[in-house]
Scaffold this motif. Structure first.
Motif, PDB file in Angstrom:
ATOM      1  N   ILE A  38       0.940  -1.142   0.159  1.00 54.63           N
ATOM      2  CA  ILE A  38       0.142  -0.131  -0.137  1.00 54.63           C
ATOM      3  C   ILE A  38       0.883   1.305  -0.203  1.00 54.63           C
ATOM      4  O   ILE A  38       0.637   2.284  -0.962  1.00 54.63           O
ATOM      5  CB  ILE A  38      -1.056  -0.111   1.303  1.00 54.63           C
ATOM      6  N   PRO A  39       1.959   1.467   0.786  1.00 54.52           N
ATOM      7  CA  PRO A  39       2.616   2.757   0.823  1.00 54.52           C
ATOM      8  C   PRO A  39       3.214   2.784  -0.422  1.00 54.52           C
ATOM      9  O   PRO A  39       3.494   3.657  -1.207  1.00 54.52           O
ATOM     10  CB  PRO A  39       3.735   2.311   1.716  1.00 54.52           C
ATOM     11  N   ALA A  40       3.776   1.549  -1.291  1.00 54.01           N
ATOM     12  CA  ALA A  40       4.317   1.481  -2.628  1.00 54.01           C
ATOM     13  C   ALA A  40       3.189   2.125  -3.688  1.00 54.01           C
ATOM     14  O   ALA A  40       3.622   2.902  -4.420  1.00 54.01           O
ATOM     15  CB  ALA A  40       4.786   0.337  -3.146  1.00 54.01           C
TER      16      ALA A  40
ATOM     17  N   SER B 289     -13.875  -3.208  -4.766  1.00 57.02           N
ATOM     18  CA  SER B 289     -12.497  -3.026  -4.613  1.00 57.02           C
ATOM     19  C   SER B 289     -11.950  -2.956  -3.118  1.00 57.02           C
ATOM     20  O   SER B 289     -12.717  -2.540  -2.206  1.00 57.02           O
ATOM     21  CB  SER B 289     -11.870  -2.162  -5.389  1.00 57.02           C
ATOM     22  N   TYR B 290     -10.779  -3.299  -2.927  1.00 53.92           N
ATOM     23  CA  TYR B 290     -10.116  -3.190  -1.774  1.00 53.92           C
ATOM     24  C   TYR B 290      -9.933  -1.853  -1.345  1.00 53.92           C
ATOM     25  O   TYR B 290      -9.613  -0.874  -2.556  1.00 53.92           O
ATOM     26  CB  TYR B 290      -8.620  -3.802  -1.860  1.00 53.92           C
ATOM     27  N   GLY B 291     -10.394  -1.248  -0.335  1.00 53.78           N
ATOM     28  CA  GLY B 291     -10.437   0.252  -0.065  1.00 53.78           C
ATOM     29  C   GLY B 291      -9.238   0.989  -0.319  1.00 53.78           C
ATOM     30  O   GLY B 291      -9.352   1.994  -0.806  1.00 53.78           O
ATOM     31  N   PHE B 292      -7.968   0.394  -0.168  1.00 52.29           N
ATOM     32  CA  PHE B 292      -6.595   1.392  -0.313  1.00 52.29           C
ATOM     33  C   PHE B 292      -6.589   1.629  -1.768  1.00 52.29           C
ATOM     34  O   PHE B 292      -5.774   2.720  -2.091  1.00 52.29           O
ATOM     35  CB  PHE B 292      -5.667   0.771   0.156  1.00 52.29           C
ATOM     36  N   PHE B 293      -6.976   0.835  -2.765  1.00 51.42           N
ATOM     37  CA  PHE B 293      -6.905   1.327  -4.189  1.00 51.42           C
ATOM     38  C   PHE B 293      -7.470   2.884  -4.442  1.00 51.42           C
ATOM     39  O   PHE B 293      -6.817   3.894  -5.097  1.00 51.42           O
ATOM     40  CB  PHE B 293      -7.387   0.554  -5.249  1.00 51.42           C
ATOM     41  N   LYS B 294      -8.573   2.828  -3.671  1.00 50.47           N
ATOM     42  CA  LYS B 294      -9.223   4.303  -3.698  1.00 50.47           C
ATOM     43  C   LYS B 294      -8.471   5.299  -2.852  1.00 50.47           C
ATOM     44  O   LYS B 294      -8.272   6.499  -3.237  1.00 50.47           O
ATOM     45  CB  LYS B 294     -10.730   4.132  -3.150  1.00 50.47           C
TER      46      LYS B 294
ATOM     47  N   HIS C  79      -7.952 -11.586  -6.397  1.00 47.91           N
ATOM     48  CA  HIS C  79      -8.675 -10.365  -6.353  1.00 47.91           C
ATOM     49  C   HIS C  79      -9.558 -10.332  -4.906  1.00 47.91           C
ATOM     50  O   HIS C  79     -10.209 -11.318  -4.398  1.00 47.91           O
ATOM     51  CB  HIS C  79     -10.130 -10.418  -7.326  1.00 47.91           C
ATOM     52  N   ASN C  80      -9.242  -9.324  -4.236  1.00 53.62           N
ATOM     53  CA  ASN C  80      -9.711  -8.847  -2.679  1.00 53.62           C
ATOM     54  C   ASN C  80     -10.791  -7.954  -3.075  1.00 53.62           C
ATOM     55  O   ASN C  80     -10.462  -6.788  -3.848  1.00 53.62           O
ATOM     56  CB  ASN C  80      -8.637  -8.523  -1.737  1.00 53.62           C
ATOM     57  N   PRO C  81     -11.886  -8.140  -3.001  1.00 59.01           N
ATOM     58  CA  PRO C  81     -12.471  -9.080  -2.013  1.00 59.01           C
ATOM     59  C   PRO C  81     -13.069 -10.430  -2.595  1.00 59.01           C
ATOM     60  O   PRO C  81     -13.603 -11.272  -1.675  1.00 59.01           O
ATOM     61  CB  PRO C  81     -13.711  -8.359  -1.441  1.00 59.01           C
TER      62      PRO C  81
ATOM     63  N   GLU D 283      -0.230  -8.711  -6.385  1.00 56.59           N
ATOM     64  CA  GLU D 283      -0.391 -10.320  -6.067  1.00 56.59           C
ATOM     65  C   GLU D 283      -0.128 -10.548  -4.642  1.00 56.59           C
ATOM     66  O   GLU D 283       0.324 -11.681  -4.499  1.00 56.59           O
ATOM     67  CB  GLU D 283       0.684 -11.003  -7.104  1.00 56.59           C
ATOM     68  N   ILE D 284      -0.344  -9.732  -3.709  1.00 57.86           N
ATOM     69  CA  ILE D 284      -0.006  -9.895  -2.319  1.00 57.86           C
ATOM     70  C   ILE D 284      -0.776 -11.362  -1.964  1.00 57.86           C
ATOM     71  O   ILE D 284      -0.308 -11.944  -0.918  1.00 57.86           O
ATOM     72  CB  ILE D 284      -0.484  -8.715  -1.724  1.00 57.86           C
ATOM     73  N   HIS D 285      -1.880 -11.497  -2.479  1.00 62.57           N
ATOM     74  CA  HIS D 285      -2.760 -12.831  -2.129  1.00 62.57           C
ATOM     75  C   HIS D 285      -2.318 -14.173  -2.685  1.00 62.57           C
ATOM     76  O   HIS D 285      -2.805 -15.219  -2.626  1.00 62.57           O
ATOM     77  CB  HIS D 285      -3.884 -12.741  -2.082  1.00 62.57           C
TER      78      HIS D 285
ATOM     79  N   SER E 206       4.124 -11.428   3.169  1.00 66.18           N
ATOM     80  CA  SER E 206       3.433 -10.655   4.629  1.00 66.18           C
ATOM     81  C   SER E 206       2.011 -11.334   4.619  1.00 66.18           C
ATOM     82  O   SER E 206       1.807 -11.811   5.578  1.00 66.18           O
ATOM     83  CB  SER E 206       3.292  -9.480   4.467  1.00 66.18           C
ATOM     84  N   LYS E 207       1.020 -11.364   3.524  1.00 66.56           N
ATOM     85  CA  LYS E 207       0.072 -11.800   3.684  1.00 66.56           C
ATOM     86  C   LYS E 207      -0.243 -13.248   3.984  1.00 66.56           C
ATOM     87  O   LYS E 207      -1.019 -13.505   5.023  1.00 66.56           O
ATOM     88  CB  LYS E 207      -0.879 -11.519   2.505  1.00 66.56           C
ATOM     89  N   CYS E 208       0.337 -14.145   3.261  1.00 64.47           N
ATOM     90  CA  CYS E 208      -0.110 -15.534   3.512  1.00 64.47           C
ATOM     91  C   CYS E 208       0.713 -16.026   4.520  1.00 64.47           C
ATOM     92  O   CYS E 208       0.513 -17.337   4.960  1.00 64.47           O
ATOM     93  CB  CYS E 208       0.097 -16.357   2.027  1.00 64.47           C
TER      94      CYS E 208
HETATM   95  C1  LIG Z   1      -4.967  -6.495  -2.401  1.00 62.42           C
HETATM   96  C2  LIG Z   1      -4.155  -6.092  -1.144  1.00 62.42           C
HETATM   97  N1  LIG Z   1      -3.142  -5.477  -1.469  1.00 62.42           N
HETATM   98  C3  LIG Z   1      -2.403  -4.842  -0.431  1.00 62.42           C
HETATM   99  C4  LIG Z   1      -2.676  -5.245   0.963  1.00 62.42           C
HETATM  100  C5  LIG Z   1      -1.923  -4.370   1.850  1.00 62.42           C
HETATM  101  O1  LIG Z   1      -0.535  -4.328   1.687  1.00 62.42           O
HETATM  102  P1  LIG Z   1       0.610  -4.094   2.724  1.00 62.42           P
HETATM  103  O2  LIG Z   1       0.124  -4.630   4.067  1.00 62.42           O
HETATM  104  O3  LIG Z   1       1.887  -4.566   2.024  1.00 62.42           O
HETATM  105  O4  LIG Z   1       0.735  -2.599   2.540  1.00 62.42           O
HETATM  106  C6  LIG Z   1      -3.716  -5.837   1.000  1.00 62.42           C
HETATM  107  C7  LIG Z   1      -4.267  -6.255   2.627  1.00 62.42           C
HETATM  108  O5  LIG Z   1      -4.999  -6.767   2.712  1.00 62.42           O
HETATM  109  C8  LIG Z   1      -4.582  -6.237   0.182  1.00 62.42           C
HETATM  110  O6  LIG Z   1      -5.597  -7.111   0.379  1.00 62.42           O
END
Ligand SMILES: Cc1ncc(COP(=O)(O)O)c(C=O)c1O
Length: 406
Positions: free
Chosen positions: A110-112, A133-138, A185-187, A215-217, A247-249
């Motif tokens: 996310i910071p990236a 979409s995952y909120g942080f894209f917004k 894809h999240n969610p 591709e974090i998941h 980190s995620k898995c």
């Molecule tokens: C699709 C997606 N990207 C990024 C992240 C979070 O990434 P990071 O913790 O590396 O900032 C998440 C966390 O749930 C996610 O679902």
């Protein structure tokens, strides 16, 4: 099983977002002014995407070994041990090779993303992503003041699909510069097939766009499902960025290290120049992530099988008790995306409803996901099955009391 995923671990007093940050994150109430019908220790936490499982022993041991060294001075990645471990993992699991010189590091994906959206898009250019979409894209787009374009996915018979016609039209707008792509894809938990990936890649290339493939998941799928990195489809396409992390898995979100593979040398340099941590990394994170890639596969496989069973349980519970929901087990992730809107009175605020009426903390709806999410709830199933059984029972009672969809 070698590992005990049934174990219930007390996360109180560990400054865990999941335990202590839900009032602010879910309800925008940092000062705790809102009152709930359940006491704090009665809640079941099925929200934010980290696990209730202990990390793999090999990771904990690698951390202990690094701690025993006793010096934690300024650190970054100078030798090849970590990038080699990550590259070997990608080769073994995905038969994917990439140029290691293109890897940049970030505390998080996310910071990236916050940095890259600004690096790639000029002020009048737009960011496109699939919704829900995952909120942080917004949030990353809003932070940079860039306009967003939503490519709504289609939901039919419990399955989510891409709308390629809309995507082609949206990408044809010359102001649409960047596709933030999510695979798995999240969610929704969709893993995109080779055919789908090729179609998306064609559209992106035809419009000379950038694509960030998050591709974090990717390290976790249901049995028999394979992840294909976009890098395998697009090769050295210069406008591709791939984001991955253990980190995620492996349940290490708090350790904060992610791999951002940036093909374009100019954007790579901009990204490095914009790094407010000026390239430094946490020495403990490097040790832990390297151990995950080198020695963590057995734990990952067992954890995945345990979560598979949790999915089967939830599907059978919903099928028996709330068949209107038509829940299908997703291809990947430990997150179930469930259409509770099908069984609740229209307009129900699902976050508030399940917190107050069931004592279950979840994330759902357009308030926490972006667009196209109304009535949907994301249940985190990376937790002991006994907790999920209690949560599902309470949620069913709450739904029955609410009287169903009117
Ligand atoms: C699709 C997606 N990207 C990024 C992240 C979070 O990434 P990071 O913790 O590396 O900032 C998440 C966390 O749930 C996610 O679902």
């Amino acid at each position: 099983m070698k590992y005990d995923f049934d174990k219930i671990i007390d996360r109180n007093n560990t400054n865990a977002l999941k335990r202590d940050g839900w009032r602010e994150y879910i309800f925008g109430d940092p000062e705790g002014k809102l009152t709930f019908k359940f006491a704090d220790d009665e809640f079941i936490h099925m929200w934010v995407a980290d696990m209730e499982f202990e990390c793999a022993d090999v990771i904990v041991n690698a951390l202990k070994k690094r701690v025993d060294h006793g010096i934690f001075g300024y650190t970054t990645i100078y030798n090849d041990d970590y990038p080699n471990a990550f590259a070997a993992w990608c080769k073994k699991r995905y038969d994917w090779e990439f140029d290691k010189a293109n890897i940049c590091y970030s505390p998080g994906i996310i910071p990236a993303l916050y940095e890259l959206v600004g690096d790639i898009c000029a002020e009048d250019e737009k960011v496109l992503f699939q919704t829900p979409s995952y909120g942080f894209f917004k949030h990353a787009s809003t932070y940079n003041g860039r306009e967003m374009v939503f490519n709504k996915m289609k939901f039919e018979d419990g399955k989510w699909d891409l709308d390629f016609d809309a995507l082609a039209e949206q990408c044809a707008d010359p102001k649409t510069k960047l596709l933030v792509w999510c695979n798995p894809h999240n969610p929704t938990g969709r893993v995109w097939t080779e055919e789908e990936l090729k179609k998306v890649a064609e559209i992106v290339k035809a419009n000379d766009m950038y694509i960030i493939s998050d591709e974090i998941h990717c390290d976790m799928q249901r049995e028999g499902v394979a992840h294909i990195p976009m890098g395998k489809i697009m090769g050295d396409y210069p406008k591709l960025v791939t984001s991955m992390s253990a980190s995620k898995c492996f349940n290490m979100a708090g350790l904060q290290l992610s791999n951002i593979i940036i093909n374009d040398p100019e954007i790579r340099q901009k990204f490095k120049d914009g790094d407010k941590l000026v390239g430094f990394l946490n020495p403990l994170s490097i040790a832990a992530m390297q151990a995950a890639y080198e020695e963590g596969e057995e734990w990952l496989t067992q954890m995945d099988l345990y979560v598979d069973e949790n999915f089967r349980y939830v599907k059978s519970f919903l099928g028996e008790n709330l068949p209107e929901i038509k829940f299908e087990i997703p291809d990947a992730t430990y997150l179930a995306w469930v259409n509770f809107g099908a069984v609740l009175p229209e307009g129900t605020d699902v976050n508030e409803f399940f917190a107050n009426e069931a004592g279950v903390l979840i994330e759902g709806g357009d308030a926490l996901f972006v667009d196209n999410a109304e009535g949907f709830v994301r249940l985190n199933l990376a937790m002991p099955k006994s907790q999920i059984e209690i949560a599902m029972g309470r949620m069913l009672d709450a739904i029955n009391k609410a009287g169903g969809r009117k």
